[in-house]
Write an enzyme that holds these catalytic residues in place. Structure first.
Site, short mmCIF file in Angstrom:
data_model
loop_
_atom_site.label_atom_id
_atom_site.label_comp_id
_atom_site.label_asym_id
_atom_site.label_seq_id
_atom_site.Cartn_x
_atom_site.Cartn_y
_atom_site.Cartn_z
N LYS A 1 -36.58 32.38 -0.29
CA LYS A 1 -37.52 31.36 0.12
C LYS A 1 -38.63 31.69 -0.87
O LYS A 1 -39.36 32.63 -1.04
CB LYS A 1 -38.08 31.71 1.78
CG LYS A 1 -36.82 31.62 2.34
CD LYS A 1 -37.00 32.23 3.99
CE LYS A 1 -37.90 31.21 4.72
NZ LYS A 1 -38.09 31.35 6.05
N ALA B 1 -30.18 25.56 -0.02
CA ALA B 1 -29.61 26.03 0.97
C ALA B 1 -29.50 24.76 1.93
O ALA B 1 -30.16 23.68 1.92
CB ALA B 1 -30.80 27.00 1.82
N PRO B 2 -28.23 24.78 2.92
CA PRO B 2 -27.93 23.78 3.97
C PRO B 2 -29.10 23.35 4.87
O PRO B 2 -29.95 24.57 5.07
CB PRO B 2 -26.74 24.33 4.59
CG PRO B 2 -26.32 25.43 3.84
CD PRO B 2 -27.46 26.05 3.12
N ASP C 1 -36.31 39.40 10.07
CA ASP C 1 -36.91 40.23 9.21
C ASP C 1 -37.00 39.51 7.82
O ASP C 1 -35.98 39.12 7.29
CB ASP C 1 -36.30 41.65 9.04
CG ASP C 1 -37.17 42.61 8.42
OD1 ASP C 1 -38.51 42.34 8.08
OD2 ASP C 1 -36.77 43.79 8.16
#
Length: 591
Positions: free
Chosen positions: A339, A318-319, A374
């Protein structure tokens, strides 16, 4: 293998459905109580109900799995048993009003028994058992109101249907505000063209607010029609706003807000209606917003699989700046990030893997007040290996090998979180050149930190790289590994000394926080530091933080409106624009 008769399969299928229905009734009782809690201003009870309702699912699931083990030993029966069990279960779902939720509960049972190592549509519902036809039960979830008379008559009809067991603070004023607002929103031609106003039967409760959610139907267009209500300290009802823009409705259903309490026996029909109002929201987001987050995860997974089939881009890191606790990657064409907790943390992070999980659970159970994203937890999540570059696989193996299993065709992630994708705030500020947008982002950053704190959460690591910004310009916090309750920190002043090493020799505990230092690390560039200090000087004041901490300790619950202050009837902006005295009783306008 143990020989199993058809009657045993039917018994287990019925047991699972009973478990689902028991859970749905439990979910419904908590949800149904939202109106009384709202009317009685029982805000602590409201907060507890949110947590209780989330916890019901796992409790019901555990009960069912334990009962199944009393009937059979699941690992001593063959795959044919599970295939026939699914068919028996499908037979029980005919005409079931919540069949889609019942399928997810069945999946959860299979997942719990096989620790999510089995992913097979022959054994579980990777795909739904049938297609849902929107509108077949529309009359069971929607009230329609006649618009051939005056606007005021229609409003009176609405509040004859949607009743509250407390008086209005000033009913005449509120009806007039709604009348005025609707006439200001629609031209005379539009008003004349309105043929129906439809409102969902369930009232949507969240935090200290209630919403009547519907739409204004015209031949050429449809607009949202949302009446927002609040309760005063003296337990009188106030109409706070009329919202008729999709942007406002989208923010109300934002991914950083707590789940609604909306009592319905037909969630699929409610979601279909909401989807028509919010075509940019995905089905899984709307199910989640109603509190059916487990089914939302199921619908997400189906949506994700369909997207994989229709795309060909590669997963990549991810950036943004690499995190110290999480490895984060994404599929550029899809709107979420994945994640994974790293195997080891640097010395500066004096936390454990279980601590990180506890932090994510805390956010799940808290009022996210529109400022905390969330997250959804998955285990043994399978990704096609050919869509992941070897460089990404090597990076994940280097930092999170214990969470990764490789097969010839798949990358299996044993534990991870999925979260809505946002632009990291540090990247946004580096790329943005418009001074107004930069000022808005910095102001939003300060508001985000303050509102999280007022929701009884200390954000911990407040570096701006840990915040994202949405397409609406709203700043959201998404890094939870250092969060805690406000009571768990001690907010202190820096020592007044000319000695630059005075702090080093102080007695400092891990719980101590020095807000005067915040200006040095929340944002990096000097001009951004100055702007944050100008817009939110009290962020650097220990007394400000202690005052918030003290209020949190009393159990005070804050309400954060999801729509702009200028939309509120009692706001100065609205009153000046419409030449309204918000405290006056106004004459009825039946023109």
């Amino acid at each position: 293998m143990t020989e199993i008769t058809t009657s045993v399969q039917e018994k287990v299928a019925y047991l699972i459905l009973q478990g689902f229905e028991k859970n749905f009734r439990w979910f419904g009782r908590i949800t149904k109580g939202a109106q009384e809690r709202f009317e009685q201003a029982q805000w602590q009870a409201t907060h507890q109900a949110v947590k209780e309702r989330i916890a019901t699912y796992d409790q019901s699931l555990s009960d069912v799995v334990a009962e199944i083990y009393q009937i059979i030993h699941p690992h001593q029966v063959d795959s044919q048993f599970w295939r026939h069990l699914k068919l028996a279960y499908v037979g029980l779902l005919d005409q079931h009003p919540q069949y889609e939720l019942a399928e997810t509960f069945y999946n959860s049972v299979i997942g719990r028994i096989f620790t999510h190592t089995v992913v097979d549509d022959a054994l579980m519902f990777l795909l739904p058992s049938r297609c849902f036809v929107a509108g077949q039960d529309r009359n069971k979830v929607v009230n329609s109101f006649d618009t051939t008379g005056t606007v005021r008559n229609m409003l009176e009809d609405i509040f004859r249907i949607y009743r509250f067991h407390i008086p209005f603070e000033n009913r005449e004023r509120d009806m007039q505000n709604l009348d005025t607002a609707l006439r200001a929103r629609l031209s005379k031609e539009q008003l004349a063209a309105v043929h129906t106003v439809e409102i969902l039967k369930p009232i949507f409760f969240r935090s200290k607010a209630a919403y009547l959610i519907g739409r204004i139907c015209m031949p050429e267009e449809t607009l949202p029609f949302v009446i927002a209500l609040l309760v005063n300290d003296d337990k009188t009802l106030v109409v706070d706003a009329l919202l008729t823009h999709r942007h406002d409705l989208s923010v109300i259903f934002g991914f950083a807000r707590s789940y609604f309490m909306a009592d319905t026996q037909y969630p699929a029909e409610v979601v279909a209606f909401l989807q028509e109002l919010l075509p940019n929201k995905k089905h899984f987001e709307l199910y989640i917003s109603l509190g059916h987050y487990k089914h939302g995860k199921t619908v997400f997974y189906r949506n994700f699989l369909a997207h994989l089939d229709s795309s060909d881009d590669q997963f990549e890191a991810a950036p943004g700046i690499r995190g110290l606790v999480m490895a984060v990657f994404h599929l550029p064409s899809y709107g979420v990030v994945f994640k994974i907790i790293k195997d080891e943390f640097p010395e500066s992070k004096k936390i454990t893997r279980e601590h990180v999980k506890d932090c994510y659970r805390l956010v799940k159970m808290s009022d996210r007040v529109g400022r905390m994203a969330d997250t959804h937890e998955y285990v043994n999540f399978r990704l096609p290996r050919h869509r992941m570059s070897q460089a990404l696989i090597d990076e994940l193996l280097e930092v999170a090998a214990s969470s990764i299993e490789l097969t010839e065709d798949e990358v299996i992630i044993k534990h991870m979180y999925i979260e809505r994708k946002m632009t990291p705030l540090n990247l946004y500020l580096e790329q943005e050149s418009d001074p107004e947008k930069i000022e808005n982002a910095i102001n939003e950053l300060g508001l985000c930190i303050k509102q999280i704190a007022r929701a009884n959460i200390f954000p911990g690591d407040m570096l701006h790289k840990n915040f994202g910004i949405t397409r609406h310009g709203r700043v959201i916090f998404y890094d939870y590994d250092e969060i805690c309750l406000m009571k768990d920190r001690v907010f202190r002043e820096l020592p007044k000394s000319d000695d630059p090493f005075a702090l080093d020799v102080m007695s400092v505990s891990p719980q101590d926080v020095f807000p005067e230092q915040f200006e040095h690390f929340i944002v990096g560039k000097r001009e951004l530091k100055a702007l944050l200090k100008q817009l939110h000087p009290n962020l650097m004041d220990p007394g400000y933080w202690r005052a918030i901490q003290q209020k949190a300790g009393t159990g005070e619950i804050h309400h954060f409106s999801p729509y702009s202050e200028c939309k509120r009837f009692n706001s100065r902006w609205y009153s000046e624009k419409h030449h309204v005295d918000p405290n006056a009783t106004q004459a009825t306008n039946n023109s």
